[in-house]
Motif scaffolding. Structure first.
Motif, PDB file in Angstrom:
ATOM      1  N   ALA A  61     106.830  12.429  48.122  1.00  0.00           N
ATOM      2  CA  ALA A  61     107.240  13.953  47.787  1.00  0.00           C
ATOM      3  C   ALA A  61     106.363  14.907  47.845  1.00  0.00           C
ATOM      4  O   ALA A  61     106.456  15.972  48.384  1.00  0.00           O
ATOM      5  N   SER A  62     104.995  14.605  47.365  1.00  0.00           N
ATOM      6  CA  SER A  62     103.838  15.635  47.698  1.00  0.00           C
ATOM      7  C   SER A  62     103.666  15.652  49.064  1.00  0.00           C
ATOM      8  O   SER A  62     103.298  16.859  49.369  1.00  0.00           O
ATOM      9  N   GLN A  63     103.590  14.848  49.798  1.00  0.00           N
ATOM     10  CA  GLN A  63     103.231  14.890  51.428  1.00  0.00           C
ATOM     11  C   GLN A  63     104.208  15.921  51.710  1.00  0.00           C
ATOM     12  O   GLN A  63     104.280  16.888  52.669  1.00  0.00           O
ATOM     13  N   ILE A  64     105.578  15.568  51.452  1.00  0.00           N
ATOM     14  CA  ILE A  64     106.616  16.481  52.110  1.00  0.00           C
ATOM     15  C   ILE A  64     106.528  17.832  51.732  1.00  0.00           C
ATOM     16  O   ILE A  64     106.902  18.918  52.394  1.00  0.00           O
ATOM     17  N   ALA A  65     106.284  18.019  50.459  1.00  0.00           N
ATOM     18  CA  ALA A  65     106.287  19.497  49.762  1.00  0.00           C
ATOM     19  C   ALA A  65     105.055  20.417  50.563  1.00  0.00           C
ATOM     20  O   ALA A  65     105.211  21.403  50.764  1.00  0.00           O
ATOM     21  N   ARG A  66     103.908  19.377  51.033  1.00  0.00           N
ATOM     22  CA  ARG A  66     102.988  20.121  51.548  1.00  0.00           C
ATOM     23  C   ARG A  66     103.183  20.349  53.213  1.00  0.00           C
ATOM     24  O   ARG A  66     102.534  21.026  53.953  1.00  0.00           O
ATOM     25  N   GLN A 100     100.649  19.074  42.115  1.00  0.00           N
ATOM     26  CA  GLN A 100     101.152  19.093  40.649  1.00  0.00           C
ATOM     27  C   GLN A 100     102.752  19.673  40.539  1.00  0.00           C
ATOM     28  O   GLN A 100     103.250  20.583  41.354  1.00  0.00           O
ATOM     29  N   GLU A 101     103.219  18.912  39.769  1.00  0.00           N
ATOM     30  CA  GLU A 101     105.013  19.165  39.419  1.00  0.00           C
ATOM     31  C   GLU A 101     104.870  20.784  39.082  1.00  0.00           C
ATOM     32  O   GLU A 101     104.098  21.019  38.214  1.00  0.00           O
ATOM     33  N   GLY A 102     105.863  21.450  39.835  1.00  0.00           N
ATOM     34  CA  GLY A 102     105.943  22.956  39.375  1.00  0.00           C
ATOM     35  C   GLY A 102     105.679  23.810  40.465  1.00  0.00           C
ATOM     36  O   GLY A 102     105.963  24.724  40.493  1.00  0.00           O
ATOM     37  N   ALA A 103     104.541  23.311  41.465  1.00  0.00           N
ATOM     38  CA  ALA A 103     104.081  23.872  42.511  1.00  0.00           C
ATOM     39  C   ALA A 103     105.095  24.187  43.703  1.00  0.00           C
ATOM     40  O   ALA A 103     105.688  23.312  43.768  1.00  0.00           O
ATOM     41  N   PRO A 104     105.347  25.446  44.074  1.00  0.00           N
ATOM     42  CA  PRO A 104     106.102  25.702  45.047  1.00  0.00           C
ATOM     43  C   PRO A 104     106.188  24.810  46.400  1.00  0.00           C
ATOM     44  O   PRO A 104     104.809  24.689  46.758  1.00  0.00           O
ATOM     45  N   SER A 105     107.329  24.149  47.143  1.00  0.00           N
ATOM     46  CA  SER A 105     107.160  23.632  48.222  1.00  0.00           C
ATOM     47  C   SER A 105     106.984  24.669  49.484  1.00  0.00           C
ATOM     48  O   SER A 105     107.237  25.740  49.433  1.00  0.00           O
ATOM     49  N   GLY A 106     106.467  24.302  50.478  1.00  0.00           N
ATOM     50  CA  GLY A 106     106.443  24.887  51.823  1.00  0.00           C
ATOM     51  C   GLY A 106     105.188  25.621  52.136  1.00  0.00           C
ATOM     52  O   GLY A 106     104.297  24.686  51.632  1.00  0.00           O
ATOM     53  N   TYR A 142      97.014  44.330  40.757  1.00  0.00           N
ATOM     54  CA  TYR A 142      96.878  43.101  41.376  1.00  0.00           C
ATOM     55  C   TYR A 142      98.452  42.307  41.104  1.00  0.00           C
ATOM     56  O   TYR A 142      99.064  42.494  40.201  1.00  0.00           O
ATOM     57  N   ARG A 143      98.492  41.189  41.763  1.00  0.00           N
ATOM     58  CA  ARG A 143      99.550  40.241  41.481  1.00  0.00           C
ATOM     59  C   ARG A 143      98.914  38.888  41.373  1.00  0.00           C
ATOM     60  O   ARG A 143      98.121  38.665  41.971  1.00  0.00           O
ATOM     61  N   ILE A 144      99.808  38.153  40.523  1.00  0.00           N
ATOM     62  CA  ILE A 144      99.342  36.801  40.628  1.00  0.00           C
ATOM     63  C   ILE A 144     100.295  35.750  41.232  1.00  0.00           C
ATOM     64  O   ILE A 144     101.493  36.007  40.979  1.00  0.00           O
ATOM     65  N   ILE A 145     100.013  34.796  42.198  1.00  0.00           N
ATOM     66  CA  ILE A 145     100.876  34.103  42.846  1.00  0.00           C
ATOM     67  C   ILE A 145     100.653  32.553  42.689  1.00  0.00           C
ATOM     68  O   ILE A 145      99.298  32.230  42.462  1.00  0.00           O
ATOM     69  N   ASP A 146     101.762  31.656  42.630  1.00  0.00           N
ATOM     70  CA  ASP A 146     101.673  30.328  42.528  1.00  0.00           C
ATOM     71  C   ASP A 146     101.705  29.752  43.930  1.00  0.00           C
ATOM     72  O   ASP A 146     102.882  30.104  44.809  1.00  0.00           O
ATOM     73  N   VAL A 147     100.563  29.395  44.630  1.00  0.00           N
ATOM     74  CA  VAL A 147     100.558  28.947  45.937  1.00  0.00           C
ATOM     75  C   VAL A 147     101.185  27.756  46.184  1.00  0.00           C
ATOM     76  O   VAL A 147     101.209  26.814  45.576  1.00  0.00           O
ATOM     77  N   ALA A 148     102.136  27.982  47.514  1.00  0.00           N
ATOM     78  CA  ALA A 148     102.730  26.785  47.924  1.00  0.00           C
ATOM     79  C   ALA A 148     102.115  25.501  48.155  1.00  0.00           C
ATOM     80  O   ALA A 148     100.817  25.675  48.732  1.00  0.00           O
ATOM     81  N   ALA A 149     102.724  24.551  48.291  1.00  0.00           N
ATOM     82  CA  ALA A 149     102.067  23.140  48.334  1.00  0.00           C
ATOM     83  C   ALA A 149     101.295  23.200  49.951  1.00  0.00           C
ATOM     84  O   ALA A 149     100.332  22.546  49.938  1.00  0.00           O
ATOM     85  N   GLY A 150     101.843  23.749  50.830  1.00  0.00           N
ATOM     86  CA  GLY A 150     101.413  23.746  52.272  1.00  0.00           C
ATOM     87  C   GLY A 150     100.301  24.420  52.487  1.00  0.00           C
ATOM     88  O   GLY A 150      99.569  24.277  53.502  1.00  0.00           O
TER      89      GLY A 150
END
Length: 421
Positions: A16-21, A107-113, A313-321
């Motif tokens: 699942a992690s690989q797919i998210a990346r 990590q669980e919760g990180a956005p995919s893509g 500034y803004r804070i972003i949650d970086v996508a898995a990929g």
């Protein structure tokens, strides 16, 4: 490297992690199959050695007449043992290669893509409304005689520059402020080497997919670091740490070098994307169960510094990929750049869980005294690129720049940087 035991027990998490990346989930099966092959090869080699040992006792008990034939058999067994050991070594090398090719589990919760699939967590501050046409950081810097990219290119080539006069002083003020804040928060200040051995670079996950970003001195087999994360991670390689009193934290001040391969034509103006820059890097070793809290703590320190230079500034949650090989989760802080009318990255903080420490054999003792793999985290506290945000957000109509209050002591009390005559 990821935990091989966890991979065996729950391979679907890694898939699942690989797919998210956006990576190949079959990489998980390659690791599992090479793991099985290695275990089979090791078992075969162990069995052959046991047979050889038992046969050795038979030879010792044989009569004089029986011994020549048995010695020949012994030679055959010795050859078979060598072949079995060679096969085990080959299988182990294949497992290591497949294992190292796997990035960290997201990590669980990180956005995919991919790069554009980040999630904005928060906006801090409001972009300035300027009643004049803003200049970009290079035009401002040239007006202040603070940045000289022309002579940088003449001396060293494209994407090099000189910081001079108030430009150099502004960077020193910013980096000194960052280091002072780090020390106040319990970080040990470090000036690390910027040339490291291949095993240090590989141990932190910066070879492989990032290999083309790294400068290598082939004659010496050394690498120039792109961040002091590398020497700080390798600092405790092959050691057992005492984490009884909590995380061990370092703040590294270093010059950093990046080839910027693949960025042809991007950000060629000014000092946004350059080959050499200065950076204060936070680095933490902690117990894996404390890593998520430590990650938020590093993000908090970055926020304090961005608040100190008074930029929106803004804070972003970086996508898995877009995480990179070592990170399981990453938060970026991006500052507003008026002339680009967008936010650009100033800081990153990554939770690398046990990925780097496993490769570098950095451990700690648990409550029962047993060695366990530590977790590592990193985060930028200030870097040369911050000058872009400072100059552009605090520019005034006459080409001068208001100095954020927190930076004034480092500039001898200067409140405004005036254009040079």
């Amino acid at each position: 490297m990821i935990d091989l035991r966890a991979l065996r027990e729950n391979p679907d998490v890694a898939r699942a992690s690989q797919i998210a990346r956006g990576a190949d989930p079959a990489a998980v099966d390659r690791v599992l199959s090479t793991d099985l092959e290695r275990r089979a090869a090791v078992a075969a080699a162990d069995s052959m050695r046991a047979e050889q040992k038992a046969f050795g006792r038979t030879v010792g008990q044989a009569s004089k007449e029986e011994r020549p034939a048995l010695l020949e058999r012994g030679k055959d067994l010795a050859a078979q043992v060598r072949a079995a050991e060679a096969a085990a070594n080959t299988a182990n090398d294949a497992l290591v290669a497949a294992h190292k090719a796997m990035p960290n589990v997201v990590q669980e919760g990180a956005p995919s893509g991919g790069e554009q699939d980040f999630v904005v967590l928060e906006h801090v501050g409001t972009p300035p409304v300027l009643d004049f046409t803003p200049k970009d950081h290079l035009e401002i810097g040239e007006g202040l005689k603070a940045i000289d990219t022309e002579r940088g290119a003449k001396v060293s080539g494209a994407r090099f520059y000189f910081l001079r006069g108030v430009g150099a002083r502004l960077q020193w003020a910013m980096l000194n402020l960052a280091m002072s804040k780090a020390i106040a928060n319990g970080f040990v200040p470090m000036i690390p080497p910027v040339l490291v051995k291949p095993e240090s670079m590989d141990g932190t996950g910066f070879l492989g997919e990032h290999n083309d970003e790294v400068y290598r001195l082939a004659n010496d087999d050394l690498f120039l670091v792109g961040t002091s994360e590398v020497p700080l991670a390798a600092y405790h390689a092959d050691e057992i740490l005492d984490l009884t009193d909590g995380p061990i934290r370092y703040a590294g001040w270093s010059t950093c070098f990046r080839r910027e391969a693949g960025s042809y034509g991007k950000d060629t103006r000014g000092i946004i994307r350059v080959h050499q820059f200065e950076k204060i890097e936070m680095f933490s070793y902690c117990r894996p169960q404390d890593a998520a809290d430590e990650h938020q703590r590093l993000l908090g320190y970055e926020r304090e510094m961005l608040d100190a230079i008074e930029v929106p500034y803004r804070i972003i949650d970086v996508a898995a990929g877009d995480l990179g090989t070592s990170a399981a989760r990453k938060f970026d802080c991006e500052a507003w750049v008026p002339t680009q009318q967008t936010y650009r990255e100033l800081t990153s903080t990554s939770n690398c869980t046990t990925f780097q420490a496993r490769r570098l054999s950095v451990r700690y003792r648990d409550e029962d005294g047993r060695p366990q793999i530590a977790a590592t985290l990193n985060g930028t506290l200030a870097t040369t690129r911050w000058l872009v945000a400072i100059l552009e957000n605090h520019q005034q109509a006459d080409g001068s720049v208001r100095v954020p209050e927190a930076l004034r002591p480092g500039l001898g009390g200067l409140e405004v940087l005036e254009p040079a005559l």
